[in-house]
Design a protein around this motif. Structure first.
Motif, PDB file in Angstrom:
ATOM      1  N   MET A  90       0.861  -1.174   0.000  1.00  0.00           N
ATOM      2  CA  MET A  90       0.000   0.000   0.000  1.00  0.00           C
ATOM      3  C   MET A  90       0.902   1.231   0.000  1.00  0.00           C
ATOM      4  SD  MET A  90      -3.107   1.129   2.570  1.00  0.00           S
ATOM      5  CE  MET A  90      -2.069   1.538   3.979  1.00  0.00           C
ATOM      6  N   VAL A  91       0.765   2.032  -1.031  1.00  0.00           N
ATOM      7  CA  VAL A  91       1.582   3.241  -1.171  1.00  0.00           C
ATOM      8  C   VAL A  91       0.844   4.414  -0.552  1.00  0.00           C
ATOM      9  CG1 VAL A  91       2.740   4.782  -2.782  1.00  0.00           C
ATOM     10  CG2 VAL A  91       2.577   2.341  -3.302  1.00  0.00           C
ATOM     11  N   ILE A  92       1.508   5.092   0.376  1.00  0.00           N
ATOM     12  CA  ILE A  92       0.902   6.227   1.075  1.00  0.00           C
ATOM     13  C   ILE A  92       1.690   7.486   0.747  1.00  0.00           C
ATOM     14  CG2 ILE A  92       0.245   7.195   3.306  1.00  0.00           C
ATOM     15  CD1 ILE A  92       0.213   4.356   4.425  1.00  0.00           C
ATOM     16  N   GLY A  93       1.013   8.468   0.190  1.00  0.00           N
ATOM     17  CA  GLY A  93       1.628   9.771  -0.044  1.00  0.00           C
ATOM     18  C   GLY A  93       1.266  10.719   1.080  1.00  0.00           C
ATOM     19  N   VAL A  94       2.269  11.400   1.634  1.00  0.00           N
ATOM     20  CA  VAL A  94       2.045  12.308   2.762  1.00  0.00           C
ATOM     21  C   VAL A  94       2.554  13.696   2.407  1.00  0.00           C
ATOM     22  CG1 VAL A  94       2.519  12.774   5.194  1.00  0.00           C
ATOM     23  CG2 VAL A  94       2.274  10.413   4.420  1.00  0.00           C
ATOM     24  N   ASP A  95       1.686  14.673   2.532  1.00  0.00           N
ATOM     25  CA  ASP A  95       2.056  16.075   2.352  1.00  0.00           C
ATOM     26  C   ASP A  95       2.413  16.642   3.719  1.00  0.00           C
ATOM     27  OD1 ASP A  95       2.442  18.574   1.170  1.00  0.00           O
ATOM     28  OD2 ASP A  95       0.371  19.166   1.558  1.00  0.00           O
ATOM     29  N   ILE A  96       3.689  16.982   3.904  1.00  0.00           N
ATOM     30  CA  ILE A  96       4.199  17.401   5.205  1.00  0.00           C
ATOM     31  C   ILE A  96       3.961  18.894   5.407  1.00  0.00           C
ATOM     32  CG2 ILE A  96       6.272  17.633   6.623  1.00  0.00           C
ATOM     33  CD1 ILE A  96       5.418  14.774   6.348  1.00  0.00           C
ATOM     34  N   GLY A  97       3.463  19.253   6.569  1.00  0.00           N
ATOM     35  CA  GLY A  97       3.296  20.647   6.959  1.00  0.00           C
ATOM     36  C   GLY A  97       3.989  20.906   8.289  1.00  0.00           C
ATOM     37  N   SER A  98       4.001  22.145   8.706  1.00  0.00           N
ATOM     38  CA  SER A  98       4.667  22.477   9.973  1.00  0.00           C
ATOM     39  C   SER A  98       3.927  21.900  11.172  1.00  0.00           C
ATOM     40  CB  SER A  98       4.791  23.991  10.124  1.00  0.00           C
ATOM     41  OG  SER A  98       3.511  24.598  10.096  1.00  0.00           O
ATOM     42  N   GLU A  99       2.590  21.852  11.097  1.00  0.00           N
ATOM     43  CA  GLU A  99       1.785  21.346  12.211  1.00  0.00           C
ATOM     44  C   GLU A  99       0.827  20.232  11.796  1.00  0.00           C
ATOM     45  OE1 GLU A  99      -0.211  24.683  13.889  1.00  0.00           O
ATOM     46  OE2 GLU A  99       1.625  25.661  14.601  1.00  0.00           O
ATOM     47  N   GLU A 113       7.306  14.512   0.692  1.00  0.00           N
ATOM     48  CA  GLU A 113       8.125  15.589   0.146  1.00  0.00           C
ATOM     49  C   GLU A 113       8.829  16.288   1.301  1.00  0.00           C
ATOM     50  OE1 GLU A 113       7.429  19.692  -2.451  1.00  0.00           O
ATOM     51  OE2 GLU A 113       5.748  18.563  -1.648  1.00  0.00           O
ATOM     52  N   PRO A 114      10.158  16.374   1.268  1.00  0.00           N
ATOM     53  CA  PRO A 114      10.863  17.027   2.377  1.00  0.00           C
ATOM     54  C   PRO A 114      10.533  18.511   2.449  1.00  0.00           C
ATOM     55  CG  PRO A 114      12.378  16.588   0.567  1.00  0.00           C
ATOM     56  CD  PRO A 114      11.074  15.926   0.220  1.00  0.00           C
ATOM     57  N   THR A 115       9.920  18.919   3.534  1.00  0.00           N
ATOM     58  CA  THR A 115       9.553  20.311   3.745  1.00  0.00           C
ATOM     59  C   THR A 115      10.390  20.853   4.891  1.00  0.00           C
ATOM     60  OG1 THR A 115       7.300  19.779   3.040  1.00  0.00           O
ATOM     61  CG2 THR A 115       7.633  21.891   4.134  1.00  0.00           C
ATOM     62  N   GLY A 116      11.532  21.430   4.553  1.00  0.00           N
ATOM     63  CA  GLY A 116      12.422  21.942   5.590  1.00  0.00           C
ATOM     64  C   GLY A 116      12.796  20.852   6.582  1.00  0.00           C
ATOM     65  N   HIS A 117      12.635  21.164   7.867  1.00  0.00           N
ATOM     66  CA  HIS A 117      12.952  20.213   8.930  1.00  0.00           C
ATOM     67  C   HIS A 117      11.694  19.570   9.510  1.00  0.00           C
ATOM     68  CE1 HIS A 117      12.188  24.181  10.706  1.00  0.00           C
ATOM     69  NE2 HIS A 117      11.637  23.524  11.706  1.00  0.00           N
ATOM     70  N   TYR A 118      10.536  19.896   8.956  1.00  0.00           N
ATOM     71  CA  TYR A 118       9.285  19.445   9.554  1.00  0.00           C
ATOM     72  C   TYR A 118       9.057  17.942   9.412  1.00  0.00           C
ATOM     73  CZ  TYR A 118       8.301  24.436   9.600  1.00  0.00           C
ATOM     74  OH  TYR A 118       8.370  25.791   9.815  1.00  0.00           O
ATOM     75  N   TRP A 119       9.757  17.302   8.486  1.00  0.00           N
ATOM     76  CA  TRP A 119       9.538  15.874   8.276  1.00  0.00           C
ATOM     77  C   TRP A 119      10.354  15.006   9.238  1.00  0.00           C
ATOM     78  CZ3 TRP A 119      13.370  12.354   6.878  1.00  0.00           C
ATOM     79  CH2 TRP A 119      14.598  12.898   6.516  1.00  0.00           C
TER      80      TRP A 119
END
Length: 423
Positions: free
Chosen positions: A17-26, A78-84
């Protein structure tokens, strides 16, 4: 470490199962698909960037896997700064495989579904998952133990050095405004006598008022080596002939006093950091043998180890060359033959560390200097000086790799056998 496109595709099977995650600060958003792109969830799953949110994500993913008869999950983000970092560490602890997709690829691929460049929380997780499904992702490396310590310390060192350089530039600016002749008396503004002068009598007017005898007395309280009246007279003469500003001196003295205090603080911090760096580097197997290369210091070794991590995860030094972005790329199209340059894709900190290590090697190390001269003077396709430096960067990486991997000592004669001499 060697993970080709085919190997990446093989990780995504009919049981995955492929899971895509959109990373945010919170807040993070996730969507789940099978290996063909069929979606399992009706809407994006929203979870917070904390322990409760991570547990909710685990429960959501587990239920979907059971419902759709999947045996494993692969998470793409997707690497979003240091939030991941927090979520990545959680996945690592849960033994869940995950990969990182290039933000540029996400930006270019998001128009495939609706032919619009729009960006929102439901669209991005799907774009990420589709890139993972097609094997267009990278396996991130999260160093642990001594390698994480070295990476953190070298980043702390970099920040500290940036602050020191900023302070030094501000001091030079101050001197150029209020006491331009100062540099004719002292070779370096941060030498012992120069620092005492700036601390107790920084302006030309203060130097003149202090007088020769008091100046010498203050110097001799701290400086053991002989520095006497001749140097003081030279300073007083420079002060008498100074063209520096004569107004606003009260605030100017406060400014230079503040700068000197900051300089001392960051200089002490840098000393402590480097002590810690040396302690951690000594814990890495065979790292001390790298010091056997003339011209290589602890900063170069720590910079390399901080960027690369555990050398055992690489099968060949060429993989490290690519990681550093020092591998070559060709710019050609049809009949046009462009220049061949390095990709600059990879860890810029490691590339900088290697580049800064090679420069003194060319000047101080006999073998590397001989190689440099050979590259730029050979009859068949001689290299330009900067091209030679890049080639030597790759050579140094191979030497580091061999020593760290095998535990052998540096052998300059063995390294020189690689030269292909023209008959």
């Amino acid at each position: 470490m060697n993970c080709t496109q085919n190997k990446k595709l093989m990780q995504i099977t009919s049981e995955t199962m492929v899971i895509g995650v959109d990373i945010g600060s919170e807040i993070h958003y996730a969507r789940a698909f099978d290996f063909r792109g069929f979606e399992f969830s009706n809407k994006a799953f929203r979870f917070e960037n904390n322990r409760e949110g991570f547990n909710a994500f685990d429960n959501w993913a587990t239920e979907l896997m059971k419902k759709n008869n999947k045996t494993k999950a692969f998470v793409g983000m997707e690497p979003t700064g240091h939030y991941w970092y927090g979520f990545g560490c959680h996945l690592q602890n849960m033994r869940v495989e995950f990969g990182m997709v290039n933000p540029y690829h996400v930006k270019r691929s998001k128009e495939l579904d609706d032919n619009t460049p729009s960006k929102h929380d439901r669209k991005d997780p799907k774009t990420i998952a589709m890139l993972v499904k097609d094997g267009r992702y990278l396996i991130p490396y999260m160093p642990e133990g001594v390698y994480r310590e070295i990476r953190n310390l070298m980043e702390l060192r970099r920040q500290n050095v940036v602050q020191l350089i900023s302070i030094q530039n501000r001091v030079k600016r101050w001197l150029a405004i209020y006491f331009p002749e100062f540099n004719t008396v002292f070779k370096k503004w941060n030498g012992k006598a120069a620092l005492l002068t700036l601390k107790y009598f920084p302006t030309p007017q203060a130097v003149i008022e202090m007088g020769e005898e008091k100046i010498v007395a203050i110097w001799k309280q701290t400086i053991k080596r002989a520095i006497g009246n001749k140097h003081a007279r030279k300073l007083i003469k420079a002060a008498e002939e100074s063209i520096g500003l004569k107004h606003g001196l009260e605030s100017a003295v406060l400014e230079i006093s503040t700068l000197l205090d900051e300089y001392e603080i960051y200089a002490r911090k840098l000393q402590v950091i480097m002590q810690k760096v040396e302690e951690q580097v000594n814990k890495v197997p065979n790292a001390n043998k790298l010091l056997g290369i003339k011209g290589i210091g602890i900063v170069a070794i720590a910079g390399f180890l901080g960027a690369v991590g555990d050398i055992g995860r690489f099968d060949a030094p060429e993989q490290i060359v690519k990681l550093m972005g020092l591998n070559l790329r060709e710019n050609s199209s049809g009949k046009h033959k462009g220049k061949t340059t390095i990709t600059r894709r990879g860890r810029s900190d490691g590339r900088y560390a290697i580049f800064q290590a090679v420069l003194p090697l060319v000047a101080r190390n006999a073998e590397f200097r001989q190689l440099h001269l050979y590259y730029i003077n050979r009859e068949n396709r001689p290299l330009k000086k900067m091209q030679s430096i890049v080639a030597l960067c790759g050579k140094l990486i191979r030497v580091f790799y061999a020593i760290l991997k095998t535990g052998s000592n540096y052998n300059g004669e063995k390294m020189m056998k690689d030269i292909k001499r023209v008959a």
